[in-house]
Design a protein around this motif. Structure first.
Motif, PDB file in Angstrom:
ATOM      1  N   LEU A  76      -9.289  -4.214   3.250  1.00  0.00           N
ATOM      2  CA  LEU A  76      -7.844  -4.181   3.044  1.00  0.00           C
ATOM      3  C   LEU A  76      -7.096  -4.647   4.282  1.00  0.00           C
ATOM      4  CD1 LEU A  76      -5.609  -3.340   1.021  1.00  0.00           C
ATOM      5  CD2 LEU A  76      -5.639  -1.076   2.083  1.00  0.00           C
ATOM      6  N   TYR A 106      -1.866  -0.991  -3.793  1.00  0.00           N
ATOM      7  CA  TYR A 106      -3.018  -0.224  -3.330  1.00  0.00           C
ATOM      8  C   TYR A 106      -2.598   1.222  -3.086  1.00  0.00           C
ATOM      9  CZ  TYR A 106      -4.768  -4.946  -2.446  1.00  0.00           C
ATOM     10  OH  TYR A 106      -5.163  -6.259  -2.573  1.00  0.00           O
ATOM     11  N   LEU A 117      -9.104  -7.309   0.324  1.00  0.00           N
ATOM     12  CA  LEU A 117      -9.466  -6.433  -0.788  1.00  0.00           C
ATOM     13  C   LEU A 117      -8.801  -6.949  -2.052  1.00  0.00           C
ATOM     14  CD1 LEU A 117     -10.919  -3.902  -1.763  1.00  0.00           C
ATOM     15  CD2 LEU A 117      -8.903  -2.580  -1.136  1.00  0.00           C
ATOM     16  N   ASN A 169     -13.736  -0.455   2.034  1.00  0.00           N
ATOM     17  CA  ASN A 169     -12.430  -0.845   1.499  1.00  0.00           C
ATOM     18  C   ASN A 169     -11.352  -0.937   2.575  1.00  0.00           C
ATOM     19  OD1 ASN A 169     -13.583  -1.063  -0.980  1.00  0.00           O
ATOM     20  ND2 ASN A 169     -12.466   0.619  -1.937  1.00  0.00           N
ATOM     21  N   SER A 186      -5.386  -9.431   4.419  1.00  0.00           N
ATOM     22  CA  SER A 186      -6.108  -8.525   3.536  1.00  0.00           C
ATOM     23  C   SER A 186      -7.140  -9.277   2.704  1.00  0.00           C
ATOM     24  CB  SER A 186      -5.140  -7.810   2.592  1.00  0.00           C
ATOM     25  OG  SER A 186      -5.830  -7.052   1.620  1.00  0.00           O
ATOM     26  N   ASP A 215      -7.891   3.349  -3.382  1.00  0.00           N
ATOM     27  CA  ASP A 215      -8.648   2.305  -2.703  1.00  0.00           C
ATOM     28  C   ASP A 215      -9.242   2.792  -1.389  1.00  0.00           C
ATOM     29  OD1 ASP A 215      -7.907  -0.095  -4.473  1.00  0.00           O
ATOM     30  OD2 ASP A 215      -5.955   0.762  -3.957  1.00  0.00           O
ATOM     31  N   GLU A 219      -3.620   5.005  -1.128  1.00  0.00           N
ATOM     32  CA  GLU A 219      -4.346   5.761  -0.112  1.00  0.00           C
ATOM     33  C   GLU A 219      -4.093   7.248  -0.312  1.00  0.00           C
ATOM     34  OE1 GLU A 219      -3.780   5.346   4.532  1.00  0.00           O
ATOM     35  OE2 GLU A 219      -2.459   6.904   3.706  1.00  0.00           O
ATOM     36  N   ARG A 239       0.036  -1.292 -11.774  1.00  0.00           N
ATOM     37  CA  ARG A 239      -1.190  -2.077 -11.917  1.00  0.00           C
ATOM     38  C   ARG A 239      -1.364  -2.569 -13.348  1.00  0.00           C
ATOM     39  NH1 ARG A 239      -5.255   1.858  -8.446  1.00  0.00           N
ATOM     40  NH2 ARG A 239      -4.673   1.097  -6.359  1.00  0.00           N
ATOM     41  N   VAL A 288       0.857  -1.177   0.000  1.00  0.00           N
ATOM     42  CA  VAL A 288       0.000   0.000   0.000  1.00  0.00           C
ATOM     43  C   VAL A 288       0.897   1.232   0.000  1.00  0.00           C
ATOM     44  CG1 VAL A 288      -1.894   1.219   1.138  1.00  0.00           C
ATOM     45  CG2 VAL A 288      -1.620  -1.253   1.491  1.00  0.00           C
ATOM     46  N   THR A 316       0.039  -5.909  -7.608  1.00  0.00           N
ATOM     47  CA  THR A 316      -0.963  -5.566  -6.597  1.00  0.00           C
ATOM     48  C   THR A 316      -0.416  -4.419  -5.758  1.00  0.00           C
ATOM     49  OG1 THR A 316      -1.761  -7.844  -6.528  1.00  0.00           O
ATOM     50  CG2 THR A 316      -2.391  -6.402  -4.713  1.00  0.00           C
TER      51      THR A 316
END
Length: 469
Positions: A383, A260, A468, A379, A466, A312, A262, A253, A236, A258
């Protein structure tokens, strides 16, 4: 008979909106129907929206610092502010002190929270000293105990890991099925820019934004992604401030990685100009955080990412300091006035997070109400391994709910907030949308701007990996 029935409201989830009653028994939702039957207590939610309580996946309470500063919120005041703002679950960080056992730091931090929370909490870890014992014994055992995510820093002298250490932590996360959060800013670039600015006499808080340049964030984001790709571990990227790091995330992506993303209220509401204060004065220290707010174009890029799914989760990154702490423990200290680099980094925001995103997003048509729920509750619960107990309105889930008036207007004022800081960076901001009532497991913990819950009612939860996808 039910303990509680909520009638007449419009239920908003991450996927749907519909009208129904909610029945609660022993803290859990046990029925959602046109008529849930009799209850000992009833709430008339006519005209209100009923949403899952907010899940703030990134807050800092009572965290140790290396410069003598003291965070303005402990668990009691921080979770009190969360409750008042419609958030029912927060995830603070148990930080390892270099040279100490990670397990002992977690136990000490957890002890501070016991009996001191108005809302539920779950702990992330911060790894600063990844010794063979930490990587081979402590981290695997902690993940098995439900601490399923940990954060690493790419800057700050007392927190940062070098590339080799990051790769070693990533390998442990990959092996144990844990999730790594990354503070992505390039330390050497920041240090170089800081020296350059100080030598030119540019030491006011505003220059913090130049030292923590967007290029340093972009480069570090790309490097973190490259390390994650090498190890094949999900990560993340936290507190993304603008289009440059977001482009790196989209690039990854597109390659099947993978990653994520924020972002936070400061990146949709503040700009670097706020760090100028009134006239390049020390008032700008109120807005010093890392990464810093950028500019109007960056705000638009963040909004686009919030709308199109690039982000996300939407967290507060609540990291509160008083401007005038006792014995030079706040932002305004003699040393901080000599250079921006000594100003404690962080802003208060756990109480205002939901209102800012709702007002600027839902009320202005930038995002839907369903997307709002996804970003702020569902989410982050998925997550960080808390769903469906948290972040949902579903049979068997905790009755953590916020009853929201989407048309009410108010003005954010420090005088009305419940955090421990002595200011809010959003002073005077007019918002549309107000959390009227906050319920934790069916119990009213905040109502009409007042906290009514019981200190100690919040639980400390363990988490699953996780969820998500």
């Amino acid at each position: 008979m039910l303990d509680l029935a909520i009638r007449g409201g419009t239920i908003i989830t991450a996927a749907d909106r519909y009208t129904a009653e909610i029945g609660v028994l022993e803290g859990r939702i046990i029925s959602i129907a046109a008529d849930v039957g009799k209850a000992r207590t009833e709430i008339d939610a006519t005209g209100l929206w009923i949403m899952p309580g907010g899940v703030d996946g990134h807050v800092h309470f009572a965290q140790p610092t290396s410069d003598g500063s003291v965070m303005a919120d402990d668990f009691a005041s921080g979770t009190r502010a969360a409750a008042a703002g419609g958030t029912t679950t927060v995830l603070p960080f148990a930080q390892q002190i270099k040279g100490r056992s990670l397990r002992s730091c977690v136990e000490d931090y957890r002890a501070k929270a016991i009996g001191q929370c108005y809302v539920d909490i779950a702990l992330h870890l911060i790894v600063t000293d990844p010794t063979p014992t930490v990587l081979g014994q402590e981290l695997p055992a902690l993940v098995a105990d439900g601490y399923t995510s940990f954060k690493v820093f790419m800057t700050y002298d007392d927190l940062m890991l070098d590339d080799g250490q990051m790769l070693a932590v990533f390998e442990t996360a990959q092996r144990e099925g844990a999730l790594v959060m990354v503070h992505a800013e390039g330390h050497d670039a920041i240090r170089h820019m800081t020296r350059k600015l100080e030598s030119a006499g540019r030491t006011e808080p505003y220059w913090h934004a130049e030292a923590h340049h967007r290029i340093a964030e972009r480069e570090a984001t790309h490097r973190a992604i490259a390390h994650a790709e090498l190890i094949d571990v999900p990560i993340v990227i936290v507190h993304v401030s603008g289009p440059e790091p977001l482009e790196q995330i989209k690039w990854a992506r597109a390659r099947g990685r993978t990653v994520y993303a924020e972002t936070c209220p400061q990146y949709i509401q503040l700009t670097a100009d706020d760090l100028k204060g009134f006239n390049m004065d020390f008032e700008g220290a109120k807005y010093v955080c890392s990464p810093p707010p950028r500019d109007a174009a960056s705000q638009e890029a963040i909004w686009q990412g919030l709308a199109d799914g690039s982000f996300d989760i939407f967290s507060s990154d609540h990291a509160p300091f008083r401007m005038n702490g006792l014995q030079n423990t706040g932002k305004d200290t003699p040393r901080a006035r000599t250079s921006f680099k000594w100003v404690p980094n962080g802003l208060p925001g756990v109480e205002t997070r939901l209102q800012i995103l709702f007002s600027e997003g839902v009320s202005k048509g930038r995002i839907s109400a369903e997307r709002f729920v996804a970003l702020t509750s569902t989410n982050p619960a998925k997550l960080y391994g808390l769903y469906p107990r948290k972040g949902s309105i579903t049979i068997g889930g905790d009755a953590d709910l916020v009853l929201w008036d989407p048309a009410a207007r108010t003005t954010i004022r420090q005088a009305n907030l419940h955090h421990g800081a002595d200011y809010t960076p959003y002073e005077g901001m007019e918002v549309i949308g107000v959390p009227l009532h906050t319920l934790l497991r069916g119990q009213m913990i905040a109502s009409n701007g007042q906290v009514t819950g019981r200190l100690g009612a919040g639980e400390i939860m363990s988490r699953e990996p996780s969820g998500l996808k």
